[in-house]
Design an enzyme around this catalytic site. Structure first.
Site, PDB file in Angstrom:
ATOM      1  N   ARG A 161      35.582  38.414  39.785  1.00 49.60           N
ATOM      2  CA  ARG A 161      35.325  39.850  39.825  1.00 49.60           C
ATOM      3  C   ARG A 161      34.101  40.143  40.691  1.00 49.60           C
ATOM      4  O   ARG A 161      33.230  39.282  40.888  1.00 49.60           O
ATOM      5  CB  ARG A 161      35.090  40.389  38.417  1.00 49.60           C
ATOM      6  CG  ARG A 161      36.265  40.215  37.474  1.00 49.60           C
ATOM      7  CD  ARG A 161      35.955  40.824  36.115  1.00 49.60           C
ATOM      8  NE  ARG A 161      37.005  40.547  35.156  1.00 49.60           N
ATOM      9  CZ  ARG A 161      38.129  41.242  35.028  1.00 49.60           C
ATOM     10  NH1 ARG A 161      38.326  42.279  35.837  1.00 49.60           N
ATOM     11  NH2 ARG A 161      39.029  40.931  34.124  1.00 49.60           N
ATOM     12  N   LYS A 186      33.013  41.503  31.906  1.00 43.52           N
ATOM     13  CA  LYS A 186      34.001  42.294  31.163  1.00 43.52           C
ATOM     14  C   LYS A 186      34.503  41.562  29.904  1.00 43.52           C
ATOM     15  O   LYS A 186      35.698  41.484  29.640  1.00 43.52           O
ATOM     16  CB  LYS A 186      35.189  42.656  32.059  1.00 43.52           C
ATOM     17  CG  LYS A 186      34.849  43.679  33.141  1.00 43.52           C
ATOM     18  CD  LYS A 186      36.095  44.195  33.821  1.00 43.52           C
ATOM     19  CE  LYS A 186      36.935  45.041  32.897  1.00 43.52           C
ATOM     20  NZ  LYS A 186      38.084  45.665  33.602  1.00 43.52           N
ATOM     21  N   HIS A 259      39.245  44.101  43.888  1.00 40.62           N
ATOM     22  CA  HIS A 259      40.420  43.823  43.062  1.00 40.62           C
ATOM     23  C   HIS A 259      41.610  43.348  43.886  1.00 40.62           C
ATOM     24  O   HIS A 259      42.438  42.571  43.410  1.00 40.62           O
ATOM     25  CB  HIS A 259      40.811  45.070  42.251  1.00 40.62           C
ATOM     26  CG  HIS A 259      40.073  45.173  40.949  1.00 40.62           C
ATOM     27  ND1 HIS A 259      38.739  45.496  40.889  1.00 40.62           N
ATOM     28  CD2 HIS A 259      40.472  44.978  39.666  1.00 40.62           C
ATOM     29  CE1 HIS A 259      38.353  45.516  39.623  1.00 40.62           C
ATOM     30  NE2 HIS A 259      39.368  45.194  38.866  1.00 40.62           N
ATOM     31  N   ARG A 262      41.166  39.694  44.221  1.00 32.87           N
ATOM     32  CA  ARG A 262      41.374  39.023  42.929  1.00 32.87           C
ATOM     33  C   ARG A 262      42.872  38.935  42.617  1.00 32.87           C
ATOM     34  O   ARG A 262      43.370  37.894  42.173  1.00 32.87           O
ATOM     35  CB  ARG A 262      40.642  39.785  41.827  1.00 32.87           C
ATOM     36  CG  ARG A 262      40.826  39.194  40.416  1.00 32.87           C
ATOM     37  CD  ARG A 262      39.885  39.883  39.446  1.00 32.87           C
ATOM     38  NE  ARG A 262      40.143  39.550  38.056  1.00 32.87           N
ATOM     39  CZ  ARG A 262      39.698  38.453  37.440  1.00 32.87           C
ATOM     40  NH1 ARG A 262      38.987  37.560  38.122  1.00 32.87           N
ATOM     41  NH2 ARG A 262      39.954  38.232  36.169  1.00 32.87           N
ATOM     42  N   HIS A 284      39.908  34.918  31.770  1.00 30.11           N
ATOM     43  CA  HIS A 284      40.462  35.741  30.698  1.00 30.11           C
ATOM     44  C   HIS A 284      40.306  35.035  29.352  1.00 30.11           C
ATOM     45  O   HIS A 284      40.541  33.833  29.236  1.00 30.11           O
ATOM     46  CB  HIS A 284      41.943  36.024  30.944  1.00 30.11           C
ATOM     47  CG  HIS A 284      42.185  36.971  32.066  1.00 30.11           C
ATOM     48  ND1 HIS A 284      43.370  37.010  32.778  1.00 30.11           N
ATOM     49  CD2 HIS A 284      41.393  37.933  32.621  1.00 30.11           C
ATOM     50  CE1 HIS A 284      43.292  37.946  33.702  1.00 30.11           C
ATOM     51  NE2 HIS A 284      42.110  38.517  33.628  1.00 30.11           N
ATOM     52  N   TYR A 293      50.692  38.643  36.035  1.00 29.30           N
ATOM     53  CA  TYR A 293      50.872  37.962  37.311  1.00 29.30           C
ATOM     54  C   TYR A 293      52.119  37.093  37.328  1.00 29.30           C
ATOM     55  O   TYR A 293      52.608  36.728  38.394  1.00 29.30           O
ATOM     56  CB  TYR A 293      49.634  37.117  37.628  1.00 29.30           C
ATOM     57  CG  TYR A 293      48.404  37.964  37.809  1.00 29.30           C
ATOM     58  CD1 TYR A 293      48.237  38.752  38.941  1.00 29.30           C
ATOM     59  CD2 TYR A 293      47.416  38.010  36.832  1.00 29.30           C
ATOM     60  CE1 TYR A 293      47.127  39.550  39.106  1.00 29.30           C
ATOM     61  CE2 TYR A 293      46.294  38.797  36.981  1.00 29.30           C
ATOM     62  CZ  TYR A 293      46.157  39.573  38.119  1.00 29.30           C
ATOM     63  OH  TYR A 293      45.053  40.365  38.270  1.00 29.30           O
TER      64      TYR A 293
END
Length: 313
Positions: A161, A186, A259, A262, A284, A293
């Site tokens: 990110r 995040k 983004h 990414r 994540h 994805y």
């Protein structure tokens, strides 16, 4: 039209913003990064209504009718993500205005929640051709080019990110063991990866020949003031400008900021490495965040599809 309270008659818009920030941080316990993002949305709200010089004039123009008109106008010009941010900022600001007695009624309930169905769309990744054009267009003979080339390389190579690039510190680069550590962002997990030759060369070139002399721990600094990159939009604007200079043909709907890179990394990795590894590489905590994805691996999905009954192939 709702009449504002007398307390807002002499308060400037700048003082109102400062009071809102203090309220958000101390009363509502909103994190500083979220407050900065909300201020970007609120500045657009202020511009729509004037911009008025005082708080009294601003609140005098806000009613259920004008608020609805603003939200409809915003929805026509911005996508779901930006609308989510705006609606959240508006609800918080209107709640602040009521609780601090700037407005006699709480209008926050008039701002609906923008809902987006999970996994409703394919991830919009920046095409490889655009990434190549972006990298090739950066002139690395100047400090700005060395810095931006290193940033683009890290974003493309590791799919991290923008916040993780901004928070990357010199101590996070383990040159001896050829490792690089990206701090968590995040509410995700930190990421540790092998330092590739290309990424290492780009970083070394910038740190040695382009980074301003500074005691700050952050790797990437502003060019003129040698300050840390504190604003969340800094890198996205940087990538957007670089794509424009590269004259890259970015498909409609694809992010022209961090983004897009990414998403490109995640799509490139999906189907090539174990799914758990993709989850770890993206940082994540919840694997379901990575499932979107899997939809982009169209070739594998085609192999898994069953033939339709009664239709010959």
């Amino acid at each position: 039209m709702l009449l504002p309270t007398a307390d807002s008659a002499e308060i400037t818009l700048l003082a109102l913003r400062e009071q809102y920030v203090h309220y958000s941080l101390t009363i509502r316990s909103v994190c500083a990064e979220t407050v900065k993002m909300r201020l970007i949305s609120l500045d657009r709200l202020f511009d729509y209504f004037g911009p008025p010089p005082t708080a009294a004039e601003l609140f005098g123009r806000i009613s259920h009718t004008t608020l609805t008109a603003f939200l409809l106008d915003y929805a026509a010009r911005y996508g779901p993500g930006s609308r989510q941010n705006m609606h959240s900022a508006c609800r918080g600001f209107l709640r602040f205005a009521y609780e601090e007695q700037f407005m006699p009624r709480d209008l926050s309930a008039l701002v609906p929640t923008v809902r987006r169905q999970a996994m409703a769309e394919l991830p919009k990744a920046l095409p490889d051709a655009c990434i190549s054009a972006l990298e090739d267009s950066i002139d690395r003979s100047c400090p700005a080019g060395r810095r931006d080339a290193a940033i683009v390389c890290l974003l493309s190579t590791y799919g991290v990110r923008g916040a993780q690039i901004r928070r990357l510190c010199l101590e996070h680069i383990d040159w001896h063991n050829e490792r690089i550590h990206f701090p968590a962002a995040k509410r995700g997990r930190p990421i540790e990866q092998h330092l590739t030759v290309k990424a290492g060369n780009r970083l070394a070139d910038y740190i040695t020949n382009g980074r301003p002399q500074s005691p700050l721990p952050e790797v990437f600094l502003t060019l003129t003031t040698a300050a840390a990159l504190t604003y969340s939009s800094y890198l996205s604007k940087l990538i957007h400008r670089r794509l424009q200079r590269a004259e890259a043909s970015v498909p409609e709907g694809v992010s022209r900021g961090t983004h897009g890179l990414r998403h490109a990394f995640a799509v490139r990795m999906t189907g090539q490495v174990p799914f758990k590894d993709v989850v770890d590489m993206l940082g994540h905590r919840d694997p379901s965040s990575t499932m979107i994805y899997a939809k982009a691996d169209v070739q594998t999905l085609q192999q898994a599809a069953l033939p339709w009954p009664g239709v010959s192939s």
